[in-house]
Design an enzyme around this catalytic site. Structure first.
Site, PDB file in Angstrom:
ATOM      1  N   GLY A 157       0.723  -1.261  -0.035  1.00 21.93           N
ATOM      2  CA  GLY A 157       0.034   0.013   0.088  1.00 21.93           C
ATOM      3  C   GLY A 157       0.810   1.161   0.178  1.00 21.93           C
ATOM      4  O   GLY A 157       1.923   1.447   0.648  1.00 21.93           O
ATOM      5  N   THR A 158       0.336   2.402  -0.717  1.00 19.09           N
ATOM      6  CA  THR A 158       0.948   3.616  -0.974  1.00 19.09           C
ATOM      7  C   THR A 158       1.916   3.949  -1.868  1.00 19.09           C
ATOM      8  O   THR A 158       2.684   2.796  -2.143  1.00 19.09           O
ATOM      9  CB  THR A 158       1.271   4.123   0.567  1.00 19.09           C
ATOM     10  OG1 THR A 158       0.622   5.371   0.887  1.00 19.09           O
ATOM     11  CG2 THR A 158       2.645   4.383   0.665  1.00 19.09           C
ATOM     12  N   THR A 159       2.000   5.142  -2.229  1.00 17.85           N
ATOM     13  CA  THR A 159       3.100   5.321  -3.225  1.00 17.85           C
ATOM     14  C   THR A 159       3.571   6.935  -2.437  1.00 17.85           C
ATOM     15  O   THR A 159       2.764   7.705  -2.448  1.00 17.85           O
ATOM     16  CB  THR A 159       2.889   5.264  -4.427  1.00 17.85           C
ATOM     17  OG1 THR A 159       2.566   4.020  -4.976  1.00 17.85           O
ATOM     18  CG2 THR A 159       4.057   5.823  -5.528  1.00 17.85           C
ATOM     19  N   LYS A 179       0.109  10.702   4.856  1.00 15.61           N
ATOM     20  CA  LYS A 179       1.399  10.033   4.846  1.00 15.61           C
ATOM     21  C   LYS A 179       2.673  10.950   4.979  1.00 15.61           C
ATOM     22  O   LYS A 179       3.897  10.533   4.739  1.00 15.61           O
ATOM     23  CB  LYS A 179       1.422   8.928   3.704  1.00 15.61           C
ATOM     24  CG  LYS A 179       0.283   8.002   3.837  1.00 15.61           C
ATOM     25  CD  LYS A 179       0.015   7.376   2.475  1.00 15.61           C
ATOM     26  CE  LYS A 179      -1.089   6.318   2.657  1.00 15.61           C
ATOM     27  NZ  LYS A 179      -1.292   5.473   1.237  1.00 15.61           N
ATOM     28  N   SER A 228       4.117   0.491  -2.444  1.00 16.78           N
ATOM     29  CA  SER A 228       3.990  -0.576  -3.493  1.00 16.78           C
ATOM     30  C   SER A 228       3.942  -0.239  -4.904  1.00 16.78           C
ATOM     31  O   SER A 228       4.094  -0.860  -5.834  1.00 16.78           O
ATOM     32  CB  SER A 228       2.524  -1.082  -3.028  1.00 16.78           C
ATOM     33  OG  SER A 228       1.561  -0.090  -3.087  1.00 16.78           O
TER      34      SER A 228
END
Length: 206
Positions: free
Chosen positions: A10-12, A43, A139
Site C-alpha cells: 500500500g501507498t506510493t 502520509k 507498493s
C-alpha cells in the site's frame, strides 16, 4: 499476524529536489492486506518548519516514529537554538531503525527539507540511508520511478516539481491497486512548509 510483505503493501510516496526547495507527494489510501480500510490517511508529516518525512508502510509504526522525531527535533532546537539539519534528521531516523532491526518498524521513509539548500534522503526499514535528487517508496514505486527517471531534471522549479510528483503518483494509482484515493503534496523551501490538496492542488496543476 500478517506477513511482513502484506503489512508493507500500500501507498506510493515521491520526493524531488527542486531549485527552490523539496517536493514530497503521496496518495491517501491505507490498505490492510487486500482490503482498503481508509481513504484519507496523511502520509507526509511535518517535523519542523523546514523538515518533513513521508512514510510508506504500517501506519501505527510510522506515526510512532513521527512522534519520536518531532520530540527529538524540538529538543534539539531548544538546546542548540536552531533547527536540526535535513541530514541530521535522516541520520537520526536511520540510527533508530537500525537499532530496532530485529523488531523492525515496518516502513520506508523519505526525509526532505531545506537548510542551506534543499535535500532529500531515502531511509529503508533497517536504516540504510541514501541521498538523491529524487526517490520513491511503497507498493507503486516502480511505476513512479518510470516517470521520475525519464522526466526529472536538475534545477527544475518547485511548480514543475509539483506537477511531476503528481504525475508519478497518478501513474502508480492507475497501475497499483494499493495506491489511490486522494493526493497530498508538500513543498519545503527557505520560506517553510506548505501543504497542497484538493482544490488548491488542482489550481497549482493548471
Amino acid at each position: 499476524m500478517l506477513h511482513l510483505k502484506e503489512k508493507l503493501k500500500g501507498t506510493t510516496t515521491v520526493g524531488l529536489v527542486c531549485k527552490e526547495g523539496v517536493v514530497l507527494a503521496a496518495d491517501t489510501r491505507a490498505s490492510l492486506g487486500n482490503i482498503i480500510y481508509a481513504k484519507n490517511v496523511t502520509k507526509i508529516h511535518k517535523i519542523d518548519e523546514h523538515l518533513a518525512i513521508a512514510g510508506a508502510g504500517d501506519v501505527g509504526d510510522i506515526l510512532n516514529l513521527v512522534r519520536l522525531l518531532k520530540a527529538e527535533a524540538n529538543l534539539y532546537k531548544s538546546t542548540v537554538g536552531k533547527e536540526m539539519s535535513v541530514k541530521a534528521l535522516a541520520t537520526l531516523l536511520a540510527n533508530i531503525l537500525n537499532g530496532s532491526k530485529y523488531f523492525p518498524y515496518l516502513g520506508w521513509f523519505l526525509v526532505g527539507g531545506y537548510d542551506e539548500k534543499p535535500r532529500l534522503f531515502s531511509v529503508d526499514m533497517v536504516g540504510g540511508i541514501t541521498e538523491d535528487n529524487y526517490a520513491a517508496a511503497g507498493s507503486g514505486m516502480e511505476f513512479a520511478y518510470s516517470i521520475l527517471d525519464s522526466e526529472y531534471r536538475e534545477e527544475m522549479s518547485v511548480n514543475d516539481g509539483i506537477k511531476l510528483a503528481v504525475k508519478a503518483i497518478n501513474v502508480a494509482i492507475k497501475r497499483d491497486v494499493f495506491t489511490g484515493d486522494g493526493l497530498l503534496v508538500v513543498t519545503i523551501t527557505k520560506d517553510g512548509y506548505k501543504e497542497y490538496r484538493g482544490a488548491e492542488l488542482e489550481k497549482m496543476l493548471k
